[in-house]
Structures are given as C-alpha cells and as structure tokens.
Design an enzyme around this catalytic site. Structure first.
Site, PDB file in Angstrom:
ATOM      1  CG  HIS A 187       5.136  -1.047  -1.127  1.00 39.68           C
ATOM      2  ND1 HIS A 187       6.185  -0.170  -1.239  1.00 39.68           N
ATOM      3  CD2 HIS A 187       5.380  -1.794  -0.015  1.00 39.68           C
ATOM      4  CE1 HIS A 187       7.032  -0.381  -0.241  1.00 39.68           C
ATOM      5  NE2 HIS A 187       6.567  -1.360   0.507  1.00 39.68           N
TER       6      HIS A 187
ATOM      7  CG  ASP B 147       3.070  -5.130   4.775  1.00 34.77           C
ATOM      8  OD1 ASP B 147       3.989  -5.545   5.493  1.00 34.77           O
ATOM      9  OD2 ASP B 147       3.140  -4.069   4.143  1.00 34.77           O
TER      10      ASP B 147
END
Length: 436
Positions: free
Chosen positions: A313, A371
């Site tokens: 991330h 995600d």
C-alpha cells in the site's frame, strides 16, 4: 531549512534563500508529524514549493481520520478501525465521522430513521438509466446520476445554510445505495427493487441488488454483516485523491451533489478505487494455481513490468489494519457460501499463503491489502468486478460528506489554487500561417 525553538518556546523553521533568512511557524497535530506553515512562503521569498502529488503537503487541518502508515494504524475520530469494524455498525460509524462522537441511543435512532426514510430517489431519476447503454460501467452511471441530484433537490444545495448542508449530506448517504443498486440491476436487465424500510442499511442494499419480484429471498445475516464491515473499512481514509477532489471542488462553492460526483469520478481510477477490480483481473490473468510460481518470479524481477495487484500500500508500510479485518470477513463469507473449486479463489488463497510466508514479500512488506481481500469477497457474494468501485463509492460517500462539512465550516479554507513550476517556452512572437 532547519528547525529551532525561539524564546517564546514556539518551534519555527528557518529557511535561507537568496541570502535572506525567513522563519515559518511549525504546527503540531494531536499525533503524527508536525507541519511547517508555508502559507506566507511566496509573500516572503517569491518562491513556491515543488511537491508532485502533494505527498509532503498538508492541504488542510482535519479532526476526522488519522493514519500512521509505518505502524499500520487507522483511526476514525480516535477510534481504531478494528474496534469499529468488530463492534460498531456502518450507520453508527457514519454518525461518528459526521459528528465527531459516537451517538447516544436517541441520537442514533433519529439518525437511522432519517437515513432510512431518505433512501428512495425521485421517480424521474429512473428515466436517467434508460439513457445509458446496458454495458455502461456502473461508475459512469453513478457520476451522471449523483451529479444530477442537484437538479431534483433544490432545497439542499445552498452550502452556506447549515440545515441545507445537513439535509444534503443525509440524502447522499441514504440514496447512494439505491443508486448503486439501480446501476447494478440496470446492467443485468432486471427491474429496479425499491428500498425496504424494514431492513437495515446494508441488508436493504443487498436486497435491492439481489432480490427479484418473482422471488424475495431473505438476506443472509452473515453476508449483510460482511458488507457492513466492508462499508466501515472503506468509509474514510484521510486526504486521499478522491477526498482531496471533493474538498477542492467544494472550495469553489459547488453544490454538494456535484462535489460528490467529482469524488466518484476520481475514485474510478485504477490506482485508487479501482484497485480491487485490478486485483481480481490479475487473478484472472494468472488463471490457475499451477501458474503462480511463474507470476511470483515475474513479480520479483525488477526488470519485469508485471506487478502483483492487491499487495502492499502507498501509505501503509506495515500490514494494512483494514486487511486484518477483511481477511477474517473474506473467509467467513467463503464459508457461508460454501464456495469450493473456484479457480480464481484457489489462486487467491495460494497467493495469500505465499505472501505471508515468503521472505521476499515479508522483507518488502508486500502484505495482502484490503483491495485483495475485498475483491475476493465481493466476487464470492455475486458482484461483478465492474461493481467493486461503485461499492467503494457508496461507502466512501460518508467520509466525503464528513470532509465536505468540515471544510465548509473551516474559516481558514479558501478556494484551492495549486501553483506550478513552469518549464515551457519563455516568450515567442506569433508568426502568420503563410510564413510558417
């Protein structure tokens, strides 16, 4: 530039530029890094700062969300995201983000009633959908329909009226599930399902998505709770691209529906809200567990352009705190649905195992992120990849509205106007077409 303490004990930063010394106040937040107030930089030095992507720039002061990427911390109004996901509900979390405190029982009942009884949309909005192709991306539809809300709700577009701002925010939070579900139903060629006030926020949304007039099956409590957690985890994430877009649009005084539509458009980008869709597309590309070693090798090759989507991330340099909750939720949903033998899910589970045990991934801190898990979960629940970002927009609407409210009420905010480092031609004289 260096930091120092002056005699008044207020920290200042000193900048030596063109032979002159300038001082700028250093401001401290509740937690996190301090900031150097350079709002007077141009006036003092005739210079701007250069910060592509504004990754080292605090564009505002906010009390809503705090992130510590190095430590893997995400707080909504001071509450850890894990606690809220496990113990709260999406609507209670929404109240917290909007108002700064968890609601009392009467406050929550009033808020829940207000949201529940604003879920229907104007009947003429149904006509908007027939103007789109059946294969239109749901985000394209949501951009258009949400932006069009300002044409129907004239009584809540005055951003200078606190009551109108309240009504607009509640309308957006209430109607976004209805609009998202309608976009989904339209893509399937199925009739729209009206909201049901007897259901809670998330169960109502799932009912609008998956029930049909011929068969009105009850919504699974496990799936409803899983979706509620997904909404909580996505509700806000500090000054990300879409939130900054909403704030920038609102700085001009644009109506709230237009501002949220701008946020939806930004969220659509594959580097932002489309990341879970991209993660599932990657799983489709790999296709089979037997091909995972090949793709892991490609991911480790710095000269290979292939990247594993759904791992790591930009902000979190540790394990994404949302991913911990999403991992558990993902496995709960798969168990509830009894899904076995799905090649994509088999690939996903094996990739998860490798990422959590392989030294390369651990060293690079390429942990599965939210995600990755949300994409798997939503696919298992029956949503196509094109709906993933629409669901993200539904949840993030709460954060956008909270950030919009905060900006409107902040007396220090003014219309956004980033500057630039110009590297084009200096001056050229026009030459007529016949002489070129």
């Amino acid at each position: 530039m260096s930091n120092q303490k002056d005699t008044a004990a207020a920290e200042v930063a000193r900048l030596d530029s063109a032979g002159a010394a300038h001082e700028f106040t250093v401001k401290d937040g509740t937690v996190g890094p301090s900031v150097i107030d350079i709002s007077s930089l141009y006036a003092k030095t005739g210079q701007f700062t250069y910060d592509p992507g504004f990754t080292s720039t605090a564009s505002c002061e906010s009390k809503i969300t705090y992130i510590d990427g190095d430590e893997g911390i995400l707080l909504y109004r001071g509450y850890p995201i894990g606690q809220l996901a496990e113990k709260s509900s999406f609507l209670e979390t929404a109240f917290l983000l909007l108002n700064g405190e968890l609601p009392s029982k009467p406050e929550f009942e009033e808020f829940e009633h207000a949201i529940t009884h604003h879920t229907m949309v104007h009947e003429q909005l149904h006509d908007f959908f027939s103007g789109f192709r059946r294969d239109a991306h749901p985000m394209a539809i949501m951009c258009g329909v949400v932006g069009a809300l300002s044409a129907f709700y004239h009584d809540s577009t005055d951003v200078n009226d606190p009551h109108q701002r309240l009504v607009a925010g509640r309308r957006l939070i209430a109607k976004m599930p209805t609009i998202a579900a309608m976009a989904f139903k339209y893509s399937l060629g199925q009739p729209f399902i009206y909201p049901n006030n007897d259901l809670d926020y998330t169960a109502n949304f799932l009912n609008m998505c998956f029930s049909v007039p011929a068969s009105n099956d009850a919504v699974s409590p496990t799936l409803a709770r899983a979706m509620d957690k997904i909404f909580i985890l996505h509700a806000d994430h500090e000054q990300n691209a879409s939130t900054s877009t909403v704030r920038l649009a609102s700085s001009s005084g644009a109506n709230p529906f237009a501002c949220i539509a701008a946020g939806i458009a930004c969220l659509w980008g594959p580097a932002h809200g489309g990341a879970n869709e991209a993660a599932l597309n990657m799983l489709s590309e790999i296709g089979d567990v037997s091909r995972i070693p090949e793709y892991v090798k490609k991911a480790k090759d710095k000269n290979d352009p292939f990247r594993l989507m759904g791992f790591g991330h930009r902000v979190y340099k540790n394990y994404d705190p949302r991913a911990r909750v999403m991992q558990e939720t993902c496995h709960e949903v798969l168990a509830e649905l009894g899904i076995k033998g799905d090649p994509l899910l088999d690939v996903a589970m094996e990739l998860e195992r490798i990422a959590l045990s392989d030294e390369y991934f651990i060293e690079k801190k390429l942990y599965p992120n939210i995600d990755f898990y949300s994409g798997i979960t939503l696919k298992a629940m029956g949503f196509p990849t094109t709906m993933f970002t629409a669901l993200f927009a539904l949840a993030r609407t709460v954060g956008w509205v909270a950030q919009w409210h905060e900006m409107i009420e902040d007396p220090s905010q003014r219309i956004g106007r980033p500057r630039q480092l110009y590297t084009g031609y200096d001056h050229r004289d026009y030459v007529g077409l016949d002489k070129r």
